[in-house]
Design an enzyme around this catalytic site. Structure first.
Site, short mmCIF file in Angstrom:
data_model
loop_
_atom_site.label_atom_id
_atom_site.label_comp_id
_atom_site.label_asym_id
_atom_site.label_seq_id
_atom_site.Cartn_x
_atom_site.Cartn_y
_atom_site.Cartn_z
N LYS A 103 0.86 -1.19 0.00
CA LYS A 103 0.00 0.00 0.00
C LYS A 103 0.89 1.23 0.00
O LYS A 103 1.85 1.32 0.78
CB LYS A 103 -0.92 0.00 1.21
CG LYS A 103 -2.05 -1.04 1.11
CD LYS A 103 -2.99 -0.94 2.31
CE LYS A 103 -4.19 -1.87 2.15
NZ LYS A 103 -5.11 -1.43 1.10
N LYS A 106 -14.15 -7.57 -4.70
CA LYS A 106 -14.34 -7.79 -3.27
C LYS A 106 -15.83 -8.04 -3.05
O LYS A 106 -16.63 -7.09 -3.08
CB LYS A 106 -13.86 -6.58 -2.48
CG LYS A 106 -12.37 -6.32 -2.61
CD LYS A 106 -11.96 -5.05 -1.88
CE LYS A 106 -10.44 -4.87 -1.98
NZ LYS A 106 -10.00 -3.56 -1.44
#
Length: 361
Positions: free
Chosen positions: A168, A276
Site C-alpha cells: 500500500k 471484493k
C-alpha cells in the site's frame, strides 16, 4: 434442490481486534465491527449456515449508522419466505429481497444459504480447495506505516515464501515508498518476486501519470486505483497512457446493473479489475463482473476486505471455482487476535484448507 419453508434468519454482532494498528488511506484501524448472519431450518436447528456482513468503514455503501436496524429487518422478512435451496434460487432471492445498497448483506445471506445448502459445515462451494487441499496462490500484503514498519513487513513476507508482494502506498513520503520498492528490486527481480502496489486513490490526476512513470522503473505487475474513483475520463486516460497496468478497485463500488458495469469497463478500459464480494454485492455480482471483463480481455483477481475467517472462507472457496493461477488477495485472516479458529492456513505464500483443523463456531 432442497425446499425449506421454515428457514430462520438471525444475526449476532462481533468485534474483531487487530493485532496491530492497521494503516489505510482512510485512517488507522484498531477494531472492526462485523455481523454473523445465521440461517437454519426450524425442523433441523442443529444445521446452521453462516455468512458475514462486515461493511468497511468509510468505504462500503452500507457503512451507515442504521445498518444493524436494516439487517434486523432483512432477517425478519427473509424468515417469512419459502426459500428453495439451489445456487440459482439463492441468488434470485438475494437479488430480489435485499437492496443493492446493502452489498455486504447480500454477500452474507448468499454465503449463509450456500453453507446451509451444503449441510452447514462451512462448505460454501464444493471445490478441490476444500476436498483435496488444493492451494490458492496469494499476495503478501504490506500495510501502510512508517518506513521501519513497512520494511519489517517486507522482510517477513519474503522470509515466509511469498512470491507476490502487494504494498500500500500513498501514506508516507513518495520518495520513501519508492526506496522501499527499490529495496525489494535490489534483491529480487520481477521473475522472482511479483510486485503490486495499491494507491487507494491517493494521487491527484494532475500528477498521477508522472508518478506512474517513476514507479515503472520497479517492474510492477500493476497499480490499484491510482486516482480517486468517479473520475472516469481521467482514469480512462491514465489506463491508455500508463506504463504500469492499472487495476480498478474502489471504482467498482456502487455500480450495480449489468448495463452500468459494461459501460464502466468500456469507458475506462482498465487492464485489471479487483473483486471484493463484500463491497460489490456478493458472488452473483462478481460473476457478472468477471464475465464482462473476460469478454473485453480485461484481467481480474479476487480480494477479501477485512472479513473474519467466516467471510474469508467463503471468498476463498468462490475463488477456487475458477481455474486461475493469478495470486489472489486472500491473506487477511491473520490480522485479528480474536478471529474464529478455522481450517484456513497460509503456507509458503498460498492459502490452504486443512481438513484436520475444525471450525470453532
Amino acid at each position: 434442490m432442497k425446499q425449506l419453508e421454515n428457514i430462520i434468519f438471525e444475526y449476532e454482532k462481533y468485534v474483531l481486534d487487530f493485532k496491530f494498528d492497521a494503516g489505510t488511506s482512510r485512517g488507522i484501524l484498531k477494531k472492526k465491527e462485523t455481523y454473523l448472519v445465521k440461517a437454519y431450518s426450524k425442523l433441523f436447528p442443529q444445521i446452521v449456515g453462516y455468512g458475514e456482513a462486515g461493511p468497511l468503514p468509510k468505504l462500503s455503501l452500507d457503512d451507515i449508522s442504521d445498518f444493524e436496524e436494516k439487517l434486523k429487518v432483512v432477517c425478519k422478512e427473509l424468515t417469512q419466505k419459502n426459500i428453495s435451496l439451489s445456487k440459482e434460487k439463492i441468488f434470485e432471492i438475494v437479488q430480489s429481497h435485499i437492496p443493492e445498497n446493502l452489498p455486504s448483506l447480500r454477500f452474507a445471506v448468499e454465503t449463509a444459504l450456500l453453507d446451509l445448502l451444503h449441510g452447514g459445515e462451512r462448505m460454501v462451494f464444493d471445490t478441490e480447495f476444500v476436498r483435496q487441499r488444493k492451494p490458492i496462490p496469494i499476495n503478501g500484503l504490506i500495510w501502510m506505516g512508517d518506513r521501519g514498519f513497512m520494511l519489517e513487513q517486507i522482510d517477513k513476507k519474503l522470509e515466509e515464501g511469498y512470491d507476490c508482494i502487494k504494498m500500500k502506498i500513498g501514506a508516507i513520503d513518495f520518495d520513501q515508498e519508492c526506496e522501499l520498492l527499490g529495496y525489494i528490486r535490489s534483491n529480487y527481480d520481477q521473475n522472482t518476486i511479483t510486485l503490486r502496489v495499491d494507491a487507494n486513490g491517493a494521487f491527484a490526476p494532475s500528477v498521477a501519470l508522472e508518478k506512474l512513470k517513476r514507479l515503472s522503473q520497479y517492474d510492477l505487475h500493476s497499480i490499484e486505483q491510482p486516482i480517486r474513483q468517479g473520475q472516469f475520463e481521467e482514469m480512462a486516460a491514465l489506463c491508455a497512457d500508463s506504463p504500469i497496468p492499472i487495476a480498478l478497485d474502489e471504482e467498482l463500488i456502487g455500480i450495480h446493473s449489468l448495463v452500468s458495469k459494461e459501460s464502466l469497463l468500456n469507458t475506462i478500459r482498465p487492464q485489471y479489475i479487483i473483486l471484493k464480494p463484500t463491497l460489490v454485492g456478493g458472488f452473483k455480482s462478481c460473476d457478472e463482473w468477471i464475465n464482462l471483463a473476460e469478454s473485453l480481455g480485461i484481467g481480474w483477481w479476487i480480494t477479501s476486505a477485512l472479513e473474519s475467517n467466516i467471510g474469508l472462507n467463503a471468498i476463498a472457496q468462490y475463488t477456487a471455482t475458477f481455474d486461475s493461477e493469478m495470486p489472489q488477495g486472500l491473506g487477511t485472516g491473520q490480522l485479528y487476535s480474536n478471529n474464529f479458529e478455522s481450517p484456513l492456513l497460509i503456507e509458503s505464500g498460498t492459502l490452504v484448507y486443512d481438513q484436520n483443523t475444525k471450525w470453532a463456531i
